[in-house]
Design an enzyme around this catalytic site. Structure first.
Site, PDB file in Angstrom:
ATOM      1  N   LEU A 218       0.864  -1.187   0.000  1.00 21.63           N
ATOM      2  CA  LEU A 218       0.000   0.000   0.000  1.00 21.63           C
ATOM      3  C   LEU A 218       0.896   1.230   0.000  1.00 21.63           C
ATOM      4  O   LEU A 218       1.686   1.423   0.922  1.00 21.63           O
ATOM      5  CB  LEU A 218      -0.864  -0.025   1.262  1.00 21.63           C
ATOM      6  N   HIS A 219       0.790   2.052  -1.058  1.00 25.28           N
ATOM      7  CA  HIS A 219       1.669   3.221  -1.096  1.00 25.28           C
ATOM      8  C   HIS A 219       1.101   4.422  -1.839  1.00 25.28           C
ATOM      9  O   HIS A 219       1.640   5.510  -1.734  1.00 25.28           O
ATOM     10  CB  HIS A 219       3.000   2.846  -1.756  1.00 25.28           C
ATOM     11  N   ARG A 220       0.033   4.245  -2.610  1.00 25.26           N
ATOM     12  CA  ARG A 220      -0.428   5.358  -3.450  1.00 25.26           C
ATOM     13  C   ARG A 220      -0.949   6.508  -2.598  1.00 25.26           C
ATOM     14  O   ARG A 220      -1.701   6.294  -1.646  1.00 25.26           O
ATOM     15  CB  ARG A 220      -1.510   4.892  -4.424  1.00 25.26           C
TER      16      ARG A 220
END
Length: 384
Positions: A218-220
């Site tokens: 998860l990074h956006r």
């Protein structure tokens, strides 16, 4: 010859961020093969600048050290793009360029393509024509603009051709070659460490994943920069983890925001196995052995399709529709209940298995090298 092209000049290959490395590594190897015989100059813009992680990735991929590092670092999209352009142009002055080859959709991709095309240097764009149809994504703007100014557009899936035709790109500029990300995956998956080894190395009980596990990345910004959105996703994942242990390779941006928003304690749930960012081979091993992967990464959607592992994409759209139509990917959105329901469906029935798309066969880079070498030779012969 026109512009800054010299007969003895290299093809400048540009990387700027982690996903670029997996795409560029097989291309550089293929261009160096006798059949192609094309000299390259590898330029790292420094858009992503974690030195330890970069060193690890280059080693994992068997990739040469960059010949030039622009050391741009972070900044707003405007600042970063401008800084790459300012620092890239002197590289062309110093070395010349037969062509500039860019991959993917990061700021470095567009910035270096802009510099090259204004110097009348051919631009080849690998992974052209992918569209999310969401212009709120900075990557979408980079994709569209880079495709418009590139001379050769190499595509990973045939849906990209329809996108490019709709945008007025001449079909003779577009070449279907397959997916270079899968070249790297197939070359390296057998080298990947077993997930149990990774847990043991991290000082964790490997028996926690003996009956299966999921992987989360998860990074956006759209997911992790907004407290309510991030909390909803983490809470949904926590519920999923009660049925299936979830291994989180925690991105620094995500960890920072969890701490800033006061949400980090939510990762203390028994079903979460939190690891630091992992190397390329480690992530391959984790994904290959997973029951399901939950992610907002574009590249992981492709990698899970190649591995035959069900993927739940925590986004409202995807620029890689073939992973949904033929592969293992399901786009579930960011609503917590939708994420819970999609995960429950996978756990109940095993999830999508799909099939590997056309030309995702480990030889895309060879096709790129053969085409580009021939195209440049023909072009240069007509300009003598």
């Amino acid at each position: 010859m026109s512009g800054d092209v010299r007969g003895d000049a290299p093809v400048i290959c540009v990387v700027g961020a982690r996903p670029n490395y997996m795409k560029m590594a097989p291309i550089i190897r293929a261009l160096a093969m006798p059949d192609a015989g094309t000299r390259t100059l590898l330029v790292h813009t420094g858009q992503h600048y974690d030195v330890a992680m970069n060193d690890r990735l280059f080693a994992d991929l068997g990739m040469p050290r960059p010949d030039v590092n622009l050391e741009v670092g972070s900044g707003s999209h405007a600042v970063q793009t401008a800084e790459v352009m300012k620092r890239f142009e002197p590289v062309i002055d110093a070395h010349g360029a037969r062509a500039v080859l860019v991959v993917g959709d990061v700021n470095s991709t567009l910035a270096c393509a802009l510099v090259a095309v204004k110097r009348h240097i051919p631009v080849a764009h690998v992974e052209s024509g992918l569209r999310s149809n969401d212009r709120r994504m900075p990557e979408e703007i980079n994709r569209i603009l880079t495709d418009q100014i590139s001379d050769i557009l190499y595509t990973t899936e045939l849906s990209a051709h329809a996108n490019l035709e709709r945008e007025g790109v001449a079909p003779e500029r577009v070449v279907f070659v397959g997916n270079v990300m899968i070249d790297s995956l197939l070359a390296n998956v057998e080298k990947a460490p077993r997930p149990a080894e990774l847990l043991a190395f991290a000082g964790m009980d490997e028996r926690r994943i003996a009956r299966g596990y999921g992987v989360v990345t998860l990074h956006r910004p759209s997911n992790v920069d907004h407290p309510a959105t991030l909390m909803g996703i983490i809470d949904a994942l926590r519920d999923v983890s009660e049925r299936l242990p979830l291994v989180l390779a925690l991105h620094p941006r995500t960890r920072g925001n969890l701490e800033r928003f006061g949400l980090i304690d939510r990762l203390a749930a028994e079903g979460f196995i939190v690891l630091p960012p992992q190397g390329y081979l480690e992530m391959l091993g984790l994904m290959a052995g997973a029951t399901v992967v939950l992610t907002d990464s574009g590249g992981i959607q492709e990698e899970t399709t190649a591995l035959g592992v069900p993927c739940l994409t925590i986004r409202e759209n995807t620029e890689r529709p073939i992973t949904v139509e033929q592969g293992t990917n399901t786009v579930v959105g960011v609503e917590p209940d939708a994420l819970r329901a999609a995960a429950a469906t996978v756990l109940a029935g095993g999830g999508k298995r799909g099939r590997v798309p056309e030309l995702w066969d480990g030889h895309a880079a060879e096709r790129i090298a053969a085409h580009l070498s021939a195209w440049l030779a023909e072009r240069e012969a007509t300009e003598l």
